[in-house]
Scaffold this motif. Structure first.
Motif, PDB file in Angstrom:
ATOM      1  N   MET A   1       0.963  -1.249  -0.081  1.00  0.00           N
ATOM      2  CA  MET A   1      -0.004  -0.233  -0.029  1.00  0.00           C
ATOM      3  C   MET A   1       0.866   1.434   0.163  1.00  0.00           C
ATOM      4  SD  MET A   1      -3.060   0.925   2.729  1.00  0.00           S
ATOM      5  CE  MET A   1      -3.712  -1.194   2.846  1.00  0.00           C
ATOM      6  N   SER A   2       0.538   2.251  -0.606  1.00  0.00           N
ATOM      7  CA  SER A   2       0.772   3.531  -0.611  1.00  0.00           C
ATOM      8  C   SER A   2       0.705   4.653   0.859  1.00  0.00           C
ATOM      9  CB  SER A   2       0.277   4.263  -2.068  1.00  0.00           C
ATOM     10  OG  SER A   2      -0.126   4.660  -1.633  1.00  0.00           O
ATOM     11  N   ASP A   3       1.998   5.044   0.474  1.00  0.00           N
ATOM     12  CA  ASP A   3       1.998   5.851   1.422  1.00  0.00           C
ATOM     13  C   ASP A   3       0.287   7.039   1.826  1.00  0.00           C
ATOM     14  OD1 ASP A   3       4.678   5.724   2.274  1.00  0.00           O
ATOM     15  OD2 ASP A   3       5.217   7.280   1.569  1.00  0.00           O
ATOM     16  N   LYS A   4      -0.415   7.061   1.118  1.00  0.00           N
ATOM     17  CA  LYS A   4      -1.946   7.444   1.234  1.00  0.00           C
ATOM     18  C   LYS A   4      -2.610   6.578   0.789  1.00  0.00           C
ATOM     19  CE  LYS A   4      -4.150  11.758  -0.098  1.00  0.00           C
ATOM     20  NZ  LYS A   4      -4.396  12.299  -0.895  1.00  0.00           N
ATOM     21  N   PRO A   5      -3.832   5.504   1.447  1.00  0.00           N
ATOM     22  CA  PRO A   5      -3.501   4.798   0.984  1.00  0.00           C
ATOM     23  C   PRO A   5      -5.102   4.743  -0.527  1.00  0.00           C
ATOM     24  CG  PRO A   5      -3.797   4.535   3.354  1.00  0.00           C
ATOM     25  CD  PRO A   5      -3.722   6.004   2.873  1.00  0.00           C
ATOM     26  N   ARG A   6      -5.596   3.910  -1.363  1.00  0.00           N
ATOM     27  CA  ARG A   6      -6.402   4.038  -2.849  1.00  0.00           C
ATOM     28  C   ARG A   6      -7.214   3.236  -2.631  1.00  0.00           C
ATOM     29  NH1 ARG A   6      -1.248   3.785  -5.892  1.00  0.00           N
ATOM     30  NH2 ARG A   6      -1.152   2.145  -4.771  1.00  0.00           N
ATOM     31  N   VAL A   7      -8.909   3.988  -1.327  1.00  0.00           N
ATOM     32  CA  VAL A   7      -9.783   3.208  -2.161  1.00  0.00           C
ATOM     33  C   VAL A   7     -10.956   3.327  -3.061  1.00  0.00           C
ATOM     34  CG1 VAL A   7     -11.760   2.923  -0.335  1.00  0.00           C
ATOM     35  CG2 VAL A   7      -9.555   3.010   0.800  1.00  0.00           C
ATOM     36  N   LEU A   8     -11.323   2.351  -3.829  1.00  0.00           N
ATOM     37  CA  LEU A   8     -12.437   2.146  -4.256  1.00  0.00           C
ATOM     38  C   LEU A   8     -13.252   1.897  -4.045  1.00  0.00           C
ATOM     39  CD1 LEU A   8     -13.339   2.674  -7.685  1.00  0.00           C
ATOM     40  CD2 LEU A   8     -11.890   0.704  -7.812  1.00  0.00           C
ATOM     41  N   PHE A   9     -14.942   2.193  -4.102  1.00  0.00           N
ATOM     42  CA  PHE A   9     -16.280   2.120  -3.853  1.00  0.00           C
ATOM     43  C   PHE A   9     -16.845   1.554  -5.086  1.00  0.00           C
ATOM     44  CE2 PHE A   9     -15.273   5.319  -0.018  1.00  0.00           C
ATOM     45  CZ  PHE A   9     -15.208   3.559   0.642  1.00  0.00           C
ATOM     46  N   VAL A  10     -17.774   0.303  -5.226  1.00  0.00           N
ATOM     47  CA  VAL A  10     -18.146  -0.459  -6.512  1.00  0.00           C
ATOM     48  C   VAL A  10     -19.191  -0.708  -6.443  1.00  0.00           C
ATOM     49  CG1 VAL A  10     -17.832  -1.355  -8.353  1.00  0.00           C
ATOM     50  CG2 VAL A  10     -16.111  -1.060  -7.722  1.00  0.00           C
ATOM     51  N   CYS A  11     -20.441  -0.050  -6.736  1.00  0.00           N
ATOM     52  CA  CYS A  11     -21.595  -0.546  -6.883  1.00  0.00           C
ATOM     53  C   CYS A  11     -22.152  -0.808  -8.425  1.00  0.00           C
ATOM     54  CB  CYS A  11     -22.384   0.293  -6.016  1.00  0.00           C
ATOM     55  SG  CYS A  11     -23.104   1.269  -6.890  1.00  0.00           S
ATOM     56  N   VAL A  12     -23.448  -0.868  -8.442  1.00  0.00           N
ATOM     57  CA  VAL A  12     -23.834  -1.502  -9.980  1.00  0.00           C
ATOM     58  C   VAL A  12     -24.418   0.212 -10.494  1.00  0.00           C
ATOM     59  CG1 VAL A  12     -25.864  -2.152 -11.707  1.00  0.00           C
ATOM     60  CG2 VAL A  12     -25.207  -3.356  -9.747  1.00  0.00           C
ATOM     61  N   HIS A  13     -24.994   1.311  -9.760  1.00  0.00           N
ATOM     62  CA  HIS A  13     -25.338   2.176 -10.555  1.00  0.00           C
ATOM     63  C   HIS A  13     -24.443   3.669 -10.403  1.00  0.00           C
ATOM     64  CE1 HIS A  13     -28.641   0.173 -12.214  1.00  0.00           C
ATOM     65  NE2 HIS A  13     -28.942  -0.325 -11.433  1.00  0.00           N
ATOM     66  N   ASN A  14     -23.076   3.421  -9.536  1.00  0.00           N
ATOM     67  CA  ASN A  14     -22.604   4.633  -8.184  1.00  0.00           C
ATOM     68  C   ASN A  14     -23.587   5.740  -8.155  1.00  0.00           C
ATOM     69  OD1 ASN A  14     -19.508   6.328  -9.793  1.00  0.00           O
ATOM     70  ND2 ASN A  14     -20.016   5.420  -8.015  1.00  0.00           N
ATOM     71  N   ALA A  15     -24.393   5.240  -8.358  1.00  0.00           N
ATOM     72  CA  ALA A  15     -25.395   6.344  -7.627  1.00  0.00           C
ATOM     73  C   ALA A  15     -25.860   6.524  -5.838  1.00  0.00           C
ATOM     74  CB  ALA A  15     -26.813   6.739  -8.757  1.00  0.00           C
ATOM     75  N   GLY A  16     -25.560   5.562  -5.327  1.00  0.00           N
ATOM     76  CA  GLY A  16     -26.358   5.815  -3.930  1.00  0.00           C
ATOM     77  C   GLY A  16     -24.873   4.972  -3.216  1.00  0.00           C
ATOM     78  N   ARG A  17     -25.085   3.809  -2.648  1.00  0.00           N
ATOM     79  CA  ARG A  17     -24.267   3.257  -1.794  1.00  0.00           C
ATOM     80  C   ARG A  17     -22.478   3.380  -2.323  1.00  0.00           C
ATOM     81  NH1 ARG A  17     -26.514  -2.475  -2.434  1.00  0.00           N
ATOM     82  NH2 ARG A  17     -26.463  -1.779  -4.994  1.00  0.00           N
ATOM     83  N   SER A  18     -22.531   3.114  -2.832  1.00  0.00           N
ATOM     84  CA  SER A  18     -20.698   3.792  -3.483  1.00  0.00           C
ATOM     85  C   SER A  18     -20.451   5.623  -3.517  1.00  0.00           C
ATOM     86  CB  SER A  18     -20.895   3.479  -4.760  1.00  0.00           C
ATOM     87  OG  SER A  18     -20.621   3.755  -5.703  1.00  0.00           O
ATOM     88  N   GLN A  19     -21.789   6.472  -3.636  1.00  0.00           N
ATOM     89  CA  GLN A  19     -21.372   7.920  -3.548  1.00  0.00           C
ATOM     90  C   GLN A  19     -21.432   7.931  -2.206  1.00  0.00           C
ATOM     91  OE1 GLN A  19     -20.514  10.004  -6.301  1.00  0.00           O
ATOM     92  NE2 GLN A  19     -20.654   8.815  -7.721  1.00  0.00           N
ATOM     93  N   MET A  20     -22.487   7.660  -1.477  1.00  0.00           N
ATOM     94  CA  MET A  20     -21.979   7.948   0.152  1.00  0.00           C
ATOM     95  C   MET A  20     -20.894   7.188   0.422  1.00  0.00           C
ATOM     96  SD  MET A  20     -26.109   6.986   1.542  1.00  0.00           S
ATOM     97  CE  MET A  20     -26.611   5.478   1.110  1.00  0.00           C
ATOM     98  N   ALA A  21     -20.282   6.272   0.689  1.00  0.00           N
ATOM     99  CA  ALA A  21     -19.053   5.419   0.665  1.00  0.00           C
ATOM    100  C   ALA A  21     -18.403   6.718   0.648  1.00  0.00           C
ATOM    101  CB  ALA A  21     -19.015   3.913   0.426  1.00  0.00           C
ATOM    102  N   ALA A  22     -17.976   6.767  -0.617  1.00  0.00           N
ATOM    103  CA  ALA A  22     -16.859   7.529  -0.441  1.00  0.00           C
ATOM    104  C   ALA A  22     -17.071   9.285  -0.061  1.00  0.00           C
ATOM    105  CB  ALA A  22     -16.983   7.737  -2.622  1.00  0.00           C
TER     106      ALA A  22
END
Length: 137
Positions: A1-22
């Motif tokens: 892992m880099s010095d600054k962790p990089r996180v990707l949130f993925v859901c089907v529509h990228n309109a609800g859960r993943s947007q809220m998590a990000a």
């Protein structure tokens, strides 16, 4: 892992859960984590009920936009968190994958989305602890 962790949130529509998590991870990490989100079949816009639920807790997700999931986005991430994207999520060795089983806020009212938001917040706080990042309150 880099010095600054990089996180990707993925859901089907990228309109609800993943947007809220990000939105929550960006907000709570105070910029200490590089955050992305994407969808296997992105919607045209962010779910307005998700926007309102996040606004209630002081997190603005209106600057985001649903984006298509790419292999490059996965490759550039240290942690990939899926939320119901199924087999559309690419797998690359050496990445940490988590699957968060969460209800989909699509078509739900604010009363139903609030508990989803609160569960995402709990999981994001746990993720910050695992990443060794102190939440910026």
């Amino acid at each position: 892992m880099s010095d600054k962790p990089r996180v990707l949130f993925v859901c089907v529509h990228n309109a609800g859960r993943s947007q809220m998590a990000a939105g929550l991870l960006g907000h709570l990490s105070g910029g200490a984590v590089e955050v992305r989100s994407a969808g296997s079949a992105p919607a045209d816009s962010i779910n307005p009920v998700a926007v309102e639920a996040m606004r209630e807790i002081g997190v603005d997700i209106t600057t985001g936009a649903p984006a298509v999931l790419t292999d490059d986005a996965v490759r550039a991430s240290d942690v990939v968190i899926t939320m119901g994207c199924g087999d559309a999520c690419p797998y690359f060795p050496g990445k940490r994958y988590l699957d968060w089983d969460l209800d989909d806020p699509a078509g739900q009212g604010l009363e139903a989305v609030r508990p989803i938001r609160d569960e995402i917040r709990r999981r994001v706080e746990d993720l910050l602890t695992e990443l060794g990042v102190r939440p910026a309150r």
